[in-house]
Design an enzyme around this catalytic site. Structure first.
Site, PDB file in Angstrom:
ATOM      1  N   TYR A  45       4.651   3.159   5.244  1.00 48.95           N
ATOM      2  CA  TYR A  45       4.125   3.796   6.224  1.00 48.95           C
ATOM      3  C   TYR A  45       5.217   3.941   7.316  1.00 48.95           C
ATOM      4  O   TYR A  45       5.054   4.791   8.152  1.00 48.95           O
ATOM      5  CB  TYR A  45       2.841   2.956   6.645  1.00 48.95           C
ATOM      6  CG  TYR A  45       1.704   3.047   5.583  1.00 48.95           C
ATOM      7  CD1 TYR A  45       1.183   4.203   5.257  1.00 48.95           C
ATOM      8  CD2 TYR A  45       0.970   1.736   5.422  1.00 48.95           C
ATOM      9  CE1 TYR A  45       0.370   3.866   4.060  1.00 48.95           C
ATOM     10  CE2 TYR A  45       0.226   1.736   4.244  1.00 48.95           C
ATOM     11  CZ  TYR A  45      -0.242   2.691   3.805  1.00 48.95           C
ATOM     12  OH  TYR A  45      -1.239   2.656   3.063  1.00 48.95           O
ATOM     13  N   GLU A 103      -5.517   0.658   8.369  1.00 49.40           N
ATOM     14  CA  GLU A 103      -5.631  -0.864   8.046  1.00 49.40           C
ATOM     15  C   GLU A 103      -4.723  -1.253   6.966  1.00 49.40           C
ATOM     16  O   GLU A 103      -4.914  -0.541   5.843  1.00 49.40           O
ATOM     17  CB  GLU A 103      -6.506  -1.516   8.287  1.00 49.40           C
ATOM     18  CG  GLU A 103      -7.411  -1.532   9.424  1.00 49.40           C
ATOM     19  CD  GLU A 103      -8.475  -0.377   9.427  1.00 49.40           C
ATOM     20  OE1 GLU A 103      -8.698   0.332   8.619  1.00 49.40           O
ATOM     21  OE2 GLU A 103      -8.740  -0.274  10.603  1.00 49.40           O
ATOM     22  N   ILE A 157      -5.020   4.586  -0.385  1.00 54.77           N
ATOM     23  CA  ILE A 157      -3.892   4.998  -0.939  1.00 54.77           C
ATOM     24  C   ILE A 157      -3.284   4.273  -2.394  1.00 54.77           C
ATOM     25  O   ILE A 157      -3.419   2.987  -2.103  1.00 54.77           O
ATOM     26  CB  ILE A 157      -2.702   5.519  -0.042  1.00 54.77           C
ATOM     27  CG1 ILE A 157      -1.672   6.051  -0.979  1.00 54.77           C
ATOM     28  CG2 ILE A 157      -2.508   4.318   0.680  1.00 54.77           C
ATOM     29  CD1 ILE A 157      -0.822   6.866   0.011  1.00 54.77           C
ATOM     30  N   ALA A 158      -3.496   4.433  -3.471  1.00 51.96           N
ATOM     31  CA  ALA A 158      -3.103   3.844  -4.585  1.00 51.96           C
ATOM     32  C   ALA A 158      -2.465   4.581  -5.568  1.00 51.96           C
ATOM     33  O   ALA A 158      -2.474   5.873  -5.740  1.00 51.96           O
ATOM     34  CB  ALA A 158      -4.338   2.989  -5.241  1.00 51.96           C
ATOM     35  N   ASN A 163       0.859  -6.989   2.687  1.00 59.35           N
ATOM     36  CA  ASN A 163       1.340  -5.967   1.830  1.00 59.35           C
ATOM     37  C   ASN A 163       2.651  -5.106   2.633  1.00 59.35           C
ATOM     38  O   ASN A 163       2.551  -4.045   3.029  1.00 59.35           O
ATOM     39  CB  ASN A 163       0.109  -4.854   1.640  1.00 59.35           C
ATOM     40  CG  ASN A 163       0.561  -3.919   0.600  1.00 59.35           C
ATOM     41  OD1 ASN A 163       1.491  -3.900   0.141  1.00 59.35           O
ATOM     42  ND2 ASN A 163      -0.627  -3.101   0.556  1.00 59.35           N
TER      43      ASN A 163
HETATM   44  C1  LIG Z   1       2.080   1.249  -1.587  1.00 54.91           C
HETATM   45  C2  LIG Z   1       1.912   2.222  -2.772  1.00 54.91           C
HETATM   46  C3  LIG Z   1       0.970   3.394  -2.776  1.00 54.91           C
HETATM   47  C4  LIG Z   1       3.511   2.842  -2.905  1.00 54.91           C
HETATM   48  O1  LIG Z   1       3.597   3.784  -4.069  1.00 54.91           O
HETATM   49  P1  LIG Z   1       4.910   4.351  -4.697  1.00 54.91           P
HETATM   50  O2  LIG Z   1       4.497   5.505  -5.441  1.00 54.91           O
HETATM   51  O3  LIG Z   1       5.402   3.257  -5.652  1.00 54.91           O
HETATM   52  O4  LIG Z   1       5.658   4.789  -3.500  1.00 54.91           O
HETATM   53  P2  LIG Z   1       7.225   5.434  -3.229  1.00 54.91           P
HETATM   54  O5  LIG Z   1       7.785   5.532  -4.824  1.00 54.91           O
HETATM   55  O6  LIG Z   1       6.730   6.802  -3.076  1.00 54.91           O
HETATM   56  O7  LIG Z   1       8.033   4.611  -2.579  1.00 54.91           O
HETATM   57  C5  LIG Z   1       7.730   4.912  -1.020  1.00 54.91           C
HETATM   58  C6  LIG Z   1       8.260   3.619  -0.096  1.00 54.91           C
HETATM   59  O8  LIG Z   1       7.628   2.405  -0.637  1.00 54.91           O
HETATM   60  C7  LIG Z   1       8.278   1.297  -0.320  1.00 54.91           C
HETATM   61  N1  LIG Z   1       8.334   0.746  -1.591  1.00 54.91           N
HETATM   62  C8  LIG Z   1       7.829   1.247  -2.889  1.00 54.91           C
HETATM   63  N2  LIG Z   1       8.320   0.312  -3.766  1.00 54.91           N
HETATM   64  C9  LIG Z   1       8.541  -0.763  -3.316  1.00 54.91           C
HETATM   65  C10 LIG Z   1       9.166  -2.031  -3.656  1.00 54.91           C
HETATM   66  N3  LIG Z   1       9.206  -2.424  -4.978  1.00 54.91           N
HETATM   67  N4  LIG Z   1       9.753  -2.816  -2.644  1.00 54.91           N
HETATM   68  C11 LIG Z   1       9.870  -2.509  -1.517  1.00 54.91           C
HETATM   69  N5  LIG Z   1       9.289  -1.353  -1.112  1.00 54.91           N
HETATM   70  C12 LIG Z   1       8.876  -0.527  -1.814  1.00 54.91           C
HETATM   71  C13 LIG Z   1       9.555   1.887   0.063  1.00 54.91           C
HETATM   72  O9  LIG Z   1       9.822   2.141   1.376  1.00 54.91           O
HETATM   73  C14 LIG Z   1       9.836   3.093  -0.682  1.00 54.91           C
HETATM   74  O10 LIG Z   1      10.579   3.923   0.019  1.00 54.91           O
HETATM   75  P3  LIG Z   1      12.066   4.169  -0.376  1.00 54.91           P
HETATM   76  O11 LIG Z   1      12.161   4.426  -1.905  1.00 54.91           O
HETATM   77  O12 LIG Z   1      12.792   5.258   0.105  1.00 54.91           O
HETATM   78  O13 LIG Z   1      12.732   2.739  -0.270  1.00 54.91           O
HETATM   79  C15 LIG Z   1       1.948   1.421  -4.333  1.00 54.91           C
HETATM   80  O14 LIG Z   1       2.795   0.349  -4.217  1.00 54.91           O
HETATM   81  C16 LIG Z   1       0.462   0.792  -4.430  1.00 54.91           C
HETATM   82  O15 LIG Z   1      -0.419   1.596  -4.927  1.00 54.91           O
HETATM   83  N6  LIG Z   1       0.329  -0.291  -4.185  1.00 54.91           N
HETATM   84  C17 LIG Z   1      -0.990  -0.935  -4.258  1.00 54.91           C
HETATM   85  C18 LIG Z   1      -2.211  -0.347  -3.456  1.00 54.91           C
HETATM   86  C19 LIG Z   1      -1.767  -0.475  -1.982  1.00 54.91           C
HETATM   87  O16 LIG Z   1      -1.174  -1.066  -1.340  1.00 54.91           O
HETATM   88  N7  LIG Z   1      -2.178   0.491  -1.206  1.00 54.91           N
HETATM   89  C20 LIG Z   1      -2.117   0.502   0.193  1.00 54.91           C
HETATM   90  C21 LIG Z   1      -3.342  -0.010   0.752  1.00 54.91           C
HETATM   91  S1  LIG Z   1      -3.282   0.148   2.492  1.00 54.91           S
END
Ligand SMILES: CC(C)(COP(=O)(O)OP(=O)(O)OC[C@H]1O[C@@H](n2cnc3c(N)ncnc32)[C@H](O)[C@@H]1OP(=O)(O)O)[C@@H](O)C(=O)NCCC(=O)NCCS
Length: 149
Positions: A118, A106, A72-73, A111
């Site tokens: 999750y 995983e 997921i990204a 992270n």
């Molecule tokens: C993890 C990831 C997919 C989240 O995507 P996103 O579109 O920014 O997520 P959302 O906007 O839907 O936020 C969802 C939740 O993520 C967490 N989150 C997102 N940004 C955050 C930040 N800067 N700090 C802490 N928590 C954060 C929070 O729990 C947030 O929920 P909240 O807004 O109710 O607090 C993104 O950060 C990503 O692509 N990361 C790199 C790839 C990765 O790590 N993939 C997972 C591999 S297992």
């Protein structure tokens, strides 16, 4: 801004690779995504779009009674807008539509952002795979979620 979730298509792969290569230290290859979409009957991939632009994607293997999230990204420029949540919801829906009641994944131990996301959806840390990531030997945290009927 409306976020649309839809199934990934072959023509999405240029954009998927752009995101994949900017996000991960050991990105999947284009061929790996293509094989997943065309040959792996257990795999399902979805994308998140804003204004017809792909901003993120996620995938899952639907193995009998388990859903295993493969990736997921979200494009860094579009983080914090809820796309990550919509993608997780999309993957959960793929499982619940098929009567699958357990999901796993995983995630790197460091992270914490992904782990927090999750956890919001009921995934619980249930173990460690030591040195799971071959690029830097980081441990993986194993998380499981059960889906209520
Ligand atoms: C993890 C990831 C997919 C989240 O995507 P996103 O579109 O920014 O997520 P959302 O906007 O839907 O936020 C969802 C939740 O993520 C967490 N989150 C997102 N940004 C955050 C930040 N800067 N700090 C802490 N928590 C954060 C929070 O729990 C947030 O929920 P909240 O807004 O109710 O607090 C993104 O950060 C990503 O692509 N990361 C790199 C790839 C990765 O790590 N993939 C997972 C591999 S297992």
């Amino acid at each position: 801004m409306d976020i649309i979730i839809r199934e990934m298509r072959e023509k999405d792969l240029d954009r998927i690779m752009e995101i994949e290569e900017s996000v991960f230290t050991t990105p999947w290859s284009r061929e790996a995504f293509l094989l997943e979409m065309t040959r792996n009957l257990l795999a399902k991939y979805i994308v998140a779009e804003i204004d017809n632009k792909i901003i993120g994607y996620g995938g899952i293997w639907l193995i009998i009674d388990e859903g295993h999230i493969t990736n997921i990204a979200v494009d860094e420029e579009y983080r914090g807008l809820g796309a990550g949540k919509r993608l997780i919801e999309g993957l959960i829906n793929l499982c619940s539509d098929r009567g699958i009641r357990a999901m796993t994944l995983e995630v790197r131990k460091s992270n914490l952002i992904a782990q927090r996301l999750y956890e919001q959806y009921g995934f619980i840390k249930s173990g460690i795979r030591p040195r799971y990531y071959s690029d830097d030997n980081e441990d993986a945290v194993i998380m499981w979620k059960s889906i209520e009927v």
